[in-house]
Design a protein around this motif. Structure first.
Motif, short mmCIF file in Angstrom:
data_model
loop_
_atom_site.label_atom_id
_atom_site.label_comp_id
_atom_site.label_asym_id
_atom_site.label_seq_id
_atom_site.Cartn_x
_atom_site.Cartn_y
_atom_site.Cartn_z
N ARG A 1 26.29 77.97 56.91
CA ARG A 1 26.22 77.80 58.20
C ARG A 1 25.35 76.71 58.77
O ARG A 1 25.38 76.35 59.99
N LEU A 2 24.33 76.44 57.94
CA LEU A 2 23.03 75.36 58.43
C LEU A 2 23.47 74.01 57.72
O LEU A 2 22.72 73.32 57.84
N MET A 3 24.38 74.05 56.91
CA MET A 3 24.46 72.60 56.03
C MET A 3 25.90 72.10 55.85
O MET A 3 26.79 72.93 55.63
N HIS A 4 26.12 70.82 55.87
CA HIS A 4 27.29 70.23 55.68
C HIS A 4 27.14 69.06 54.71
O HIS A 4 26.21 68.33 54.87
N ALA A 5 27.76 69.14 53.82
CA ALA A 5 27.91 68.05 52.63
C ALA A 5 29.29 67.42 52.55
O ALA A 5 30.34 67.79 52.66
N SER A 6 29.00 66.00 52.37
CA SER A 6 30.26 65.25 52.51
C SER A 6 30.31 64.62 50.97
O SER A 6 29.32 64.14 50.33
N SER B 1 28.81 67.68 64.25
CA SER B 1 30.29 68.02 64.72
C SER B 1 30.98 68.77 63.76
O SER B 1 31.61 69.71 64.27
N ARG B 2 30.79 68.42 62.72
CA ARG B 2 31.72 69.16 61.49
C ARG B 2 31.01 70.78 61.36
O ARG B 2 31.69 71.62 61.18
N ARG C 1 29.43 72.05 63.90
CA ARG C 1 29.95 72.91 64.89
C ARG C 1 31.50 73.45 65.02
O ARG C 1 31.94 74.45 65.38
N ALA C 2 32.41 72.45 64.28
CA ALA C 2 33.60 72.97 64.25
C ALA C 2 34.08 74.15 63.14
O ALA C 2 35.00 74.87 63.51
N ASP C 3 33.27 74.26 62.22
CA ASP C 3 33.29 75.25 61.22
C ASP C 3 32.49 76.46 61.62
O ASP C 3 32.59 77.30 60.86
N ARG C 4 31.82 76.49 62.58
CA ARG C 4 30.81 77.44 62.94
C ARG C 4 31.75 78.78 63.39
O ARG C 4 31.24 80.04 62.92
N GLU C 5 32.87 78.85 63.98
CA GLU C 5 33.37 80.15 64.66
C GLU C 5 33.66 80.92 63.33
O GLU C 5 33.62 82.12 63.21
N ARG C 6 34.24 80.15 62.26
CA ARG C 6 34.86 80.84 61.06
C ARG C 6 33.85 81.58 60.45
O ARG C 6 33.82 82.60 60.01
N LEU C 7 32.63 80.78 60.20
CA LEU C 7 31.53 81.17 59.35
C LEU C 7 30.73 82.13 60.07
O LEU C 7 30.08 83.08 59.42
#
Length: 475
Positions: free
Chosen positions: A143-148, A17-18, A20-26
């Protein structure tokens, strides 16, 4: 704050979900890098000619702003810290061999460019399933990875990270994904209507989440900024000015001849002599052929010939140059890289023009050098070697200096400052760590007693910190 007390399925759903949320900017940054810009302003009633000029007005400067610093950044060596005896290991470290096995001399460049483009990039280090003692290094686009992270600004490694094969455009479309945490790699299908589906999992044995972040410009709140996004408004301004230039060049850059007081001639039927009309009921005018080989004559003495001057284009060219200079100043790119204007520049003037770029590259090297050292630290963990937290990567010297000037300076350091000549080998432009190692072997082969003399000198040297006592000056 990072989520820590959640199941792998919940983390996969949160990470997707995160993303997808950041996808528009990237995606916008990616689109601009590939030259797919928002078009310049054109009237709603624009003709096909205007639309064609709008497409031709796209002048993509953004890739050059990324390539310029990335071409000055290349890791070409690795040095472990000194051992207990004070000597650095002479054989190639196992983690550097893993670097070579993964062909990272070439694969490091996409990681650098992604980090500069988007503000961050990632690399994963995992044991090869077919050979667990062999580390596999892979760069991953943000664009293909989210790290927490628990602390996004200070933590070296994330708590968990989600990598996807692709981010689907439509809701409900499934995509392959991999979740990394401190113990396992989980294989998922994400994006489906029923939520993430766990397909398989396997332990990686690293003890930490094997994902390293490359963030060349990060603030104390963990926010990252790339080179491209702040430059998009100026890039749009350049495109608009170029479009206006093309319109003026196409429709108004030439003189227009005018005739007043003379009726035009119409096409007539050759049989009847009557005036011919077009489909709209207007008479068909015979165009006047005006070129350098023709002379215009009017039967009426009151007829006047005149002309309208062309639209000057110098103002548009000055505006484009000004916007380009703004791009250069804000991105710390030398202006002559963008404008191509190098007229009688001395070596001192050229060095001054590139000083801002050199400072930016040094800052990027400090940030991303730590990340590569962490990648090699994880490689040492995989191969079973003793990780060295004080080891450092060596960057290739990419400054524009002549070979004669550099060798002269290094020679003076050897003769005037008594710096060992062997230490200066690695500072010669174009010389790699492999070259230095080969030269050392040749030197030792030519003088077999050299290596033994070095060992004897190290053996009889006093321990560090006791020189003053040995000299009799201690208190």
């Amino acid at each position: 704050m990072a989520v820590t007390n959640s199941s792998p399925v919940e983390l996969a759903d949160l990470g997707f979900s995160r993303l997808r949320a950041d996808r528009e900017r990237l995606d916008r940054i990616d689109r601009y890098m590939r030259g797919e810009h928002d078009g310049p302003y054109i009237p709603r009633s624009a003709t096909e000619e205007y639309k064609l000029l709008a497409k031709r007005a796209i002048s993509n400067w953004l890739p050059l702003l990324v390539k310029t610093p990335s071409q000055a950044m290349a890791v070409d060596g690795y040095r472990r810290s000194a051992g207990p005896g004070g000597d650095a290991p002479e054989e190639t470290p196992a983690e550097w061999r893993a670097w070579q096995d993964n062909r990272m001399d070439a694969r490091q460049t996409p990681v650098h460019r992604a980090a500069l483009t988007y503000g961050q990039a990632f690399a994963t280090v995992l044991p090869d399933p077919a050979s667990p003692a062999r580390p596999v290094i892979r760069g991953v686009s943000p664009r293909l990875m989210h790290a927490s992270y628990e602390d996004p600004a200070a933590d070296a490694l994330p708590l968990w990270a989600l990598q996807v094969e692709t981010v689907p455009d439509a809701e409900g479309v499934e995509a392959r994904a991999w979740l990394y945490d401190a113990t396992h790699v989980y294989d998922f299908l994400v994006g489906g209507k029923g939520g993430p589906q766990l397909l398989a999992s396997r332990p990686h044995g690293m003890g930490v989440c094997p994902v390293v972040r490359f963030a060349p410009d990060i603030d104390l709140e963990g926010r990252v900024t790339g080179v491209v996004e702040p430059m998009i408004p100026i890039q749009d301004r350049v495109n608009q000015t170029v479009f206006d230039l093309l319109v003026s060049q196409t429709f108004g850059s030439f003189k227009v001849r005018t005739i007043s007081g003379m009726a035009p001639e119409f096409r007539r039927d050759p049989k009847t002599g009557e005036i011919l009309y077009d489909a709209n009921g207007r008479p068909q005018v015979i165009p006047i052929q005006a070129d350098a080989s023709r002379f215009l004559v009017a039967p009426d003495a009151d007829t006047k010939f005149s002309q309208l001057d062309e639209t000057p284009l110098s103002g548009f060219l000055d505006a484009i140059e000004l916007a380009t200079k703004h791009l250069a100043a804000l991105s710390q790119t030398p202006p002559h890289y963008l404008l191509g204007s190098m007229v009688n520049l001395s070596a001192e003037a050229l060095a001054a023009a590139e000083s801002a770029l050199s400072r930016a590259v040094d800052e990027y090297k400090h940030a991303m050098g730590e990340s590569w050292e962490l990648v090699l630290f994880l490689c040492a963990t995989v191969v079973g070697a003793e990780p060295d937290p004080r080891a450092e990567v060596l960057w290739k010297d990419a400054e524009s200096r002549s070979l004669a000037q550099t060798v002269d300076a290094l020679g003076k350091a050897v003769t005037m400052l008594n710096v060992p000549a062997r230490v200066m080998w690695s500072r010669i432009p174009g010389v790699t760590a492999r070259d230095v190692e080969e030269w050392a072997q040749i030197q030792e082969a030519d003088d077999p007693g050299l290596r033994m003399a070095d060992r004897m000198a190290s053996a009889v040297a006093p321990p560090p910190g006791t020189e003053r006592l040995a000299g009799g000056d201690g208190e």
